[in-house]
Design a protein around this motif. Structure first.
Motif, PDB file in Angstrom:
ATOM      1  N   ARG A   1      13.235  -1.217   6.370  1.00 52.36           N
ATOM      2  CA  ARG A   1      13.866  -1.975   7.457  1.00 52.36           C
ATOM      3  C   ARG A   1      15.362  -2.185   7.277  1.00 52.36           C
ATOM      4  O   ARG A   1      16.034  -2.587   8.217  1.00 52.36           O
TER       5      ARG A   1
ATOM      6  N   THR B   1       2.186   3.734   7.976  1.00 51.98           N
ATOM      7  CA  THR B   1       1.584   2.537   7.354  1.00 51.98           C
ATOM      8  C   THR B   1       2.245   1.252   7.853  1.00 51.98           C
ATOM      9  O   THR B   1       1.671   0.180   7.708  1.00 51.98           O
TER      10      THR B   1
ATOM     11  N   VAL C   1      -7.227  -5.369   0.510  1.00 53.51           N
ATOM     12  CA  VAL C   1      -6.743  -4.427  -0.509  1.00 53.51           C
ATOM     13  C   VAL C   1      -6.103  -5.205  -1.656  1.00 53.51           C
ATOM     14  O   VAL C   1      -5.104  -5.909  -1.454  1.00 53.51           O
TER      15      VAL C   1
ATOM     16  N   SER D   1      -2.666  -9.767   0.976  1.00 51.27           N
ATOM     17  CA  SER D   1      -3.979  -9.567   0.345  1.00 51.27           C
ATOM     18  C   SER D   1      -3.941  -9.879  -1.151  1.00 51.27           C
ATOM     19  O   SER D   1      -4.857 -10.535  -1.678  1.00 51.27           O
TER      20      SER D   1
ATOM     21  N   ILE E   1       0.841  -1.199   0.000  1.00 53.99           N
ATOM     22  CA  ILE E   1       0.000   0.000   0.000  1.00 53.99           C
ATOM     23  C   ILE E   1       0.879   1.252   0.000  1.00 53.99           C
ATOM     24  O   ILE E   1       0.641   2.203  -0.755  1.00 53.99           O
TER      25      ILE E   1
ATOM     26  N   SER F   1      -7.254  -0.659   9.887  1.00 50.02           N
ATOM     27  CA  SER F   1      -7.787  -1.751   9.055  1.00 50.02           C
ATOM     28  C   SER F   1      -9.254  -1.991   9.399  1.00 50.02           C
ATOM     29  O   SER F   1      -9.718  -1.602  10.486  1.00 50.02           O
TER      30      SER F   1
ATOM     31  N   PRO G   1      14.775  -0.371  11.448  1.00 54.38           N
ATOM     32  CA  PRO G   1      14.778  -1.840  11.343  1.00 54.38           C
ATOM     33  C   PRO G   1      13.576  -2.528  11.989  1.00 54.38           C
ATOM     34  O   PRO G   1      13.077  -3.511  11.457  1.00 54.38           O
TER      35      PRO G   1
ATOM     36  N   ASN H   1       2.213 -10.090  -1.529  1.00 54.59           N
ATOM     37  CA  ASN H   1       1.808  -9.662  -0.183  1.00 54.59           C
ATOM     38  C   ASN H   1       0.471 -10.319   0.173  1.00 54.59           C
ATOM     39  O   ASN H   1      -0.287 -10.721  -0.719  1.00 54.59           O
TER      40      ASN H   1
ATOM     41  N   PRO I   1      -8.993   0.019   5.733  1.00 54.07           N
ATOM     42  CA  PRO I   1      -9.392  -0.724   4.535  1.00 54.07           C
ATOM     43  C   PRO I   1      -9.762  -2.178   4.817  1.00 54.07           C
ATOM     44  O   PRO I   1      -9.248  -2.798   5.751  1.00 54.07           O
ATOM     45  N   VAL I   2     -10.641  -2.705   3.951  1.00 51.26           N
ATOM     46  CA  VAL I   2     -10.910  -4.153   3.913  1.00 51.26           C
ATOM     47  C   VAL I   2      -9.783  -4.796   3.087  1.00 51.26           C
ATOM     48  O   VAL I   2      -8.729  -4.189   2.921  1.00 51.26           O
TER      49      VAL I   2
HETATM   50  P1  NDP Z   1       3.011  -5.088   3.451  1.00 51.27           P
HETATM   51  O1  NDP Z   1       3.420  -6.306   4.187  1.00 51.27           O
HETATM   52  O2  NDP Z   1       3.311  -4.998   2.008  1.00 51.27           O
HETATM   53  O3  NDP Z   1       3.609  -3.791   4.177  1.00 51.27           O
HETATM   54  C1  NDP Z   1       3.876  -3.749   5.540  1.00 51.27           C
HETATM   55  C2  NDP Z   1       5.018  -2.772   5.764  1.00 51.27           C
HETATM   56  O4  NDP Z   1       5.306  -2.682   7.178  1.00 51.27           O
HETATM   57  C3  NDP Z   1       6.308  -3.233   5.087  1.00 51.27           C
HETATM   58  O5  NDP Z   1       7.047  -2.115   4.652  1.00 51.27           O
HETATM   59  C4  NDP Z   1       7.046  -3.941   6.228  1.00 51.27           C
HETATM   60  O6  NDP Z   1       8.433  -4.028   6.027  1.00 51.27           O
HETATM   61  C5  NDP Z   1       6.681  -3.022   7.389  1.00 51.27           C
HETATM   62  N1  NDP Z   1       6.837  -3.700   8.671  1.00 51.27           N
HETATM   63  C6  NDP Z   1       6.156  -4.790   9.108  1.00 51.27           C
HETATM   64  N2  NDP Z   1       6.596  -5.153  10.324  1.00 51.27           N
HETATM   65  C7  NDP Z   1       7.574  -4.272  10.666  1.00 51.27           C
HETATM   66  C8  NDP Z   1       8.429  -4.138  11.786  1.00 51.27           C
HETATM   67  N3  NDP Z   1       8.351  -4.963  12.840  1.00 51.27           N
HETATM   68  N4  NDP Z   1       9.341  -3.128  11.785  1.00 51.27           N
HETATM   69  C9  NDP Z   1       9.439  -2.276  10.730  1.00 51.27           C
HETATM   70  N5  NDP Z   1       8.649  -2.355   9.637  1.00 51.27           N
HETATM   71  C10 NDP Z   1       7.735  -3.345   9.608  1.00 51.27           C
HETATM   72  O7  NDP Z   1       1.455  -4.946   3.706  1.00 51.27           O
HETATM   73  P2  NDP Z   1       0.364  -3.919   3.202  1.00 51.27           P
HETATM   74  O8  NDP Z   1       0.934  -2.888   2.331  1.00 51.27           O
HETATM   75  O9  NDP Z   1      -0.759  -4.721   2.733  1.00 51.27           O
HETATM   76  O10 NDP Z   1      -0.051  -3.273   4.607  1.00 51.27           O
HETATM   77  C11 NDP Z   1       0.276  -1.937   4.959  1.00 51.27           C
HETATM   78  C12 NDP Z   1      -0.608  -1.510   6.095  1.00 51.27           C
HETATM   79  O11 NDP Z   1      -1.970  -1.612   5.688  1.00 51.27           O
HETATM   80  C13 NDP Z   1      -0.496  -2.339   7.371  1.00 51.27           C
HETATM   81  O12 NDP Z   1      -0.638  -1.457   8.454  1.00 51.27           O
HETATM   82  C14 NDP Z   1      -1.690  -3.279   7.286  1.00 51.27           C
HETATM   83  O13 NDP Z   1      -2.108  -3.692   8.558  1.00 51.27           O
HETATM   84  C15 NDP Z   1      -2.709  -2.360   6.639  1.00 51.27           C
HETATM   85  N6  NDP Z   1      -3.809  -3.025   5.960  1.00 51.27           N
HETATM   86  C16 NDP Z   1      -3.592  -3.818   4.863  1.00 51.27           C
HETATM   87  C17 NDP Z   1      -4.653  -4.412   4.206  1.00 51.27           C
HETATM   88  C18 NDP Z   1      -4.466  -5.260   2.995  1.00 51.27           C
HETATM   89  O14 NDP Z   1      -5.430  -5.952   2.593  1.00 51.27           O
HETATM   90  N7  NDP Z   1      -3.322  -5.256   2.353  1.00 51.27           N
HETATM   91  C19 NDP Z   1      -6.043  -4.231   4.695  1.00 51.27           C
HETATM   92  C20 NDP Z   1      -6.154  -3.350   5.826  1.00 51.27           C
HETATM   93  C21 NDP Z   1      -5.083  -2.778   6.422  1.00 51.27           C
HETATM   94  P3  NDP Z   1       9.077  -5.382   5.392  1.00 51.27           P
HETATM   95  O15 NDP Z   1       8.281  -5.692   4.161  1.00 51.27           O
HETATM   96  O16 NDP Z   1      10.475  -5.006   5.111  1.00 51.27           O
HETATM   97  O17 NDP Z   1       8.921  -6.429   6.442  1.00 51.27           O
END
Ligand code: NDP
Length: 340
Positions: free
Chosen positions: A32, A80, A198, A215, A12, A126, A55, A213, A195-196
């Motif tokens: 990270r 995010t 995505v 979703s 996202i 979410s 990180p 990813n 969001p639901v």
């Molecule tokens: P992704 O997994 O693609 O993105 C998650 C991001 O958070 C990545 O950049 C990841 O880094 C980072 N991250 C996760 N854990 C850590 C940590 N412990 N420390 C530092 N960075 C961290 O998922 P989405 O883009 O789908 O999700 C983004 C946001 O949207 C989240 O908050 C998710 O809960 C929310 N969301 C997503 C939905 C969906 O259907 N996709 C629906 C509703 C909400 P890295 O990849 O390097 O681990």
């Protein structure tokens, strides 16, 4: 003045960064590792994007160095970063703690280093923060912007789905509570995006790998299934296109009328069969490769597990959300092009 986007490498977040750069914002993204940061810089190839390494957001001081360096520049914060996966059994370490500490930590860093310069904060929460994962399917259950998941730290120990809901609910609540406690110290206004599921294409085709990813893997899983597999007619939930979610993140800090709001981003319900049928309509090359076109009987009979009623958000935002057909078409076109 810059926009800070945490977790900028995420599915996202990359769309959010893309929209921000197209509107000529200066963006500071966090990733990270240096390798991931360099990779994203290379992908966007835009001098308005700079990156910092954060990180692990489980560390409550994870964002301190970012604000120590850029405090005077950051006017908007879009948080995010949060773990979104279910293949864990250590729910506290992998889901609850990073979600909660990431949110509290970034807000504490604003309070410490930029209480009067950060004007708007947007948190990617979410539908999971709204939804009751323990209720049996029932189409009379209606969720709106006002609802909260009943998940607690304790009930989140039951399974990964409840733990993910708990992580998002606890993190979002912590943000509202933080603002309540600190409203005389920090200047920022808060908006939330809920969001639901995505779906949609990746910003860059280079991110299309065998497993996507969490979703987007729902669509990819249909493409990877065999003709003899059952496609699945149970309605899984509701979807929203990632491009609408990114646009909502911008509306959430650009517009006055989104202050204090939860933007419940949902379009329409779907089953795997719905996705399968859209693929058959647009991509004849998958005939005989994936489960066949069949009547999407449960969706047609409106056998939904719950109803997402986000009329308030739709009226507030005022644009037409991208349809499931366009979303699946664009996603599958990208995957097919990468694989050909
Ligand atoms: P992704 O997994 O693609 O993105 C998650 C991001 O958070 C990545 O950049 C990841 O880094 C980072 N991250 C996760 N854990 C850590 C940590 N412990 N420390 C530092 N960075 C961290 O998922 P989405 O883009 O789908 O999700 C983004 C946001 O949207 C989240 O908050 C998710 O809960 C929310 N969301 C997503 C939905 C969906 O259907 N996709 C629906 C509703 C909400 P890295 O990849 O390097 O681990």
């Amino acid at each position: 003045m810059s926009v800070l986007v945490s977790g900028a490498t995420g599915f996202i977040a990359q769309h959010v960064v893309d929209c921000l750069l197209k509107e000529n914002y200066k963006v500071i993204g966090t990733a990270r590792s240096q390798e991931k940061a360099d990779d994203l810089k290379k992908q966007f190839n835009n001098s308005n994007l700079s990156m910092e390494v954060v990180p692990d957001i489980s560390d409550l001081s994870a964002f301190d160095h970012v604000f120590q360096k850029h405090a005077k520049d950051i006017k908007f914060v879009l948080h995010t970063a949060s773990p979104f996966y279910f293949n864990t059994t250590d729910y506290e370490k992998d889901l609850l703690i990073p979600a909660k500490n990431g949110t509290v930590g970034i807000l504490e860093s604003i309070k410490k280093y930029a209480p009067q310069t950060v004007e708007r904060v947007v948190i990617t929460s979410s539908f999971a923060a709204i939804f009751d994962a323990e209720l049996p399917a029932n189409k009379n259950t209606i969720y709106t912007e006002k609802d909260w998941s009943p998940a607690t730290w304790e009930t989140s120990q039951k399974n990964a789905v409840i733990a993910y809901c708990g992580s998002k609910k606890i993190a979002e609540k912590a943000a509202w509570d933080f603002l309540d406690r600190n409203k005389n110290i920090v200047k920022f206004k808060l908006s939330i995006v809920n969001p639901v599921y995505v779906f949609g294409p990746q910003v860059s085709s280079s991110k299309v790998t065998n497993t996507l990813n969490t979703s987007c893997e729902v669509i990819n899983a249909v493409l990877k299934s065999k003709p003899t597999d059952s496609s699945g007619k149970d309605v899984m939930g509701y979807f929203i296109d990632v491009r609408d979610v990114a646009k909502a993140h911008l509306a959430a800090f650009q517009r006055e009328d989104t202050i204090g709001k939860r933007l419940f981003m949902s379009n329409s319900p779907f089953s795997s069969q719905t996705i399968c049928n859209i693929i058959h309509e647009g991509f004849p090359q998958y005939d005989g490769e994936i489960p066949p076109f069949e009547e999407d009987s449960k969706l047609l009979a409106n056998e939904v597990p719950y109803v997402c009623n986000n009329r308030a958000t739709k009226e507030l935002l005022g644009w037409e959300f991208i349809s499931l057909k366009k979303c699946v078409d664009d996603t599958v076109t990208q995957i097919a092009n990468v694989k050909s």
